[in-house]
Design an enzyme around this catalytic site. Sequence first.
Site, PDB file in Angstrom:
ATOM      1  N   CYS A 104       0.815  -1.223   0.000  1.00 27.41           N
ATOM      2  CA  CYS A 104       0.000   0.000   0.000  1.00 27.41           C
ATOM      3  C   CYS A 104       0.848   1.274   0.000  1.00 27.41           C
ATOM      4  CB  CYS A 104      -0.972  -0.002   1.175  1.00 27.41           C
ATOM      5  SG  CYS A 104      -0.206   0.068   2.812  1.00 27.41           S
ATOM      6  N   HIS A 159      -2.573   0.674   6.991  1.00 31.51           N
ATOM      7  CA  HIS A 159      -2.918   0.679   5.569  1.00 31.51           C
ATOM      8  C   HIS A 159      -3.163   2.115   5.118  1.00 31.51           C
ATOM      9  CE1 HIS A 159      -4.083  -1.254   1.852  1.00 31.51           C
ATOM     10  NE2 HIS A 159      -5.177  -0.504   1.795  1.00 31.51           N
ATOM     11  N   HIS A 171      -6.060   2.044  -3.953  1.00 26.43           N
ATOM     12  CA  HIS A 171      -5.007   1.530  -3.072  1.00 26.43           C
ATOM     13  C   HIS A 171      -4.553   0.166  -3.553  1.00 26.43           C
ATOM     14  CE1 HIS A 171      -7.941  -1.036  -0.473  1.00 26.43           C
ATOM     15  NE2 HIS A 171      -8.583  -0.631  -1.547  1.00 26.43           N
TER      16      HIS A 171
END
Length: 215
Positions: A104, A159, A171
């Site tokens: 990410c 994240h 993402h």
Amino acid sequence: MLNRFAPLVPLALVTLLFGCAAHTPVSEQAQQQQVQHSGSAQSSALYKQAFELEEAATEKELASFADGKSYQLPVLADSILERGMSLIGTRYRFGGTSEAGFDCSGFIGYLFREEAGMNLPRSTREMINVDAPLVSRSKLEPGDLLFFATNGRRGRVSHAGIYLGDNQFIHSSSRKSGGVRIDNLGDSYWSKTFIEAKRALAMAPAAAPIVTARK
């Protein structure tokens, strides 16, 4: 837009005065000679004033385009998101920072580096601490960074993604979910794990400081 041309209004008025003077009936020769010198001096002064106003307005306008770099934020965001959209489906790879595979933060770092010339911290834990304006969820703009706590530890970032607009974000999710993809911030999972958002583009070399309020 109106404010941008406001400094030119005095010039327009002077021009109008000149136009009106050109249509003034001619008086007797003696009177005309008497006022000729004073009229010429007034016209010269008005012209000089108008020229100075126009010059100042031009310099101010050029400065606004050169130094008002906040204009470039939407352009940078468009470039980042367009590149990100072209990478949808790229596989997730832990530690990945290239088109061979992203995690990410690697995905975000790649886009900001390639499209905005910015070197963001490598991990989400460092990225969330960048010196960028916090943005409330109701004030999100495309290009803003979104941070989530997805590992079960409330408040601890694990994240991150990039806001697209219309409650959507892009993402690099996980291997199981197909890598780079788009999700909805309003979905219960993402809404529940959302921590905060930051306007990292305000740190770009071509960006001016932006003041935001967190609600």
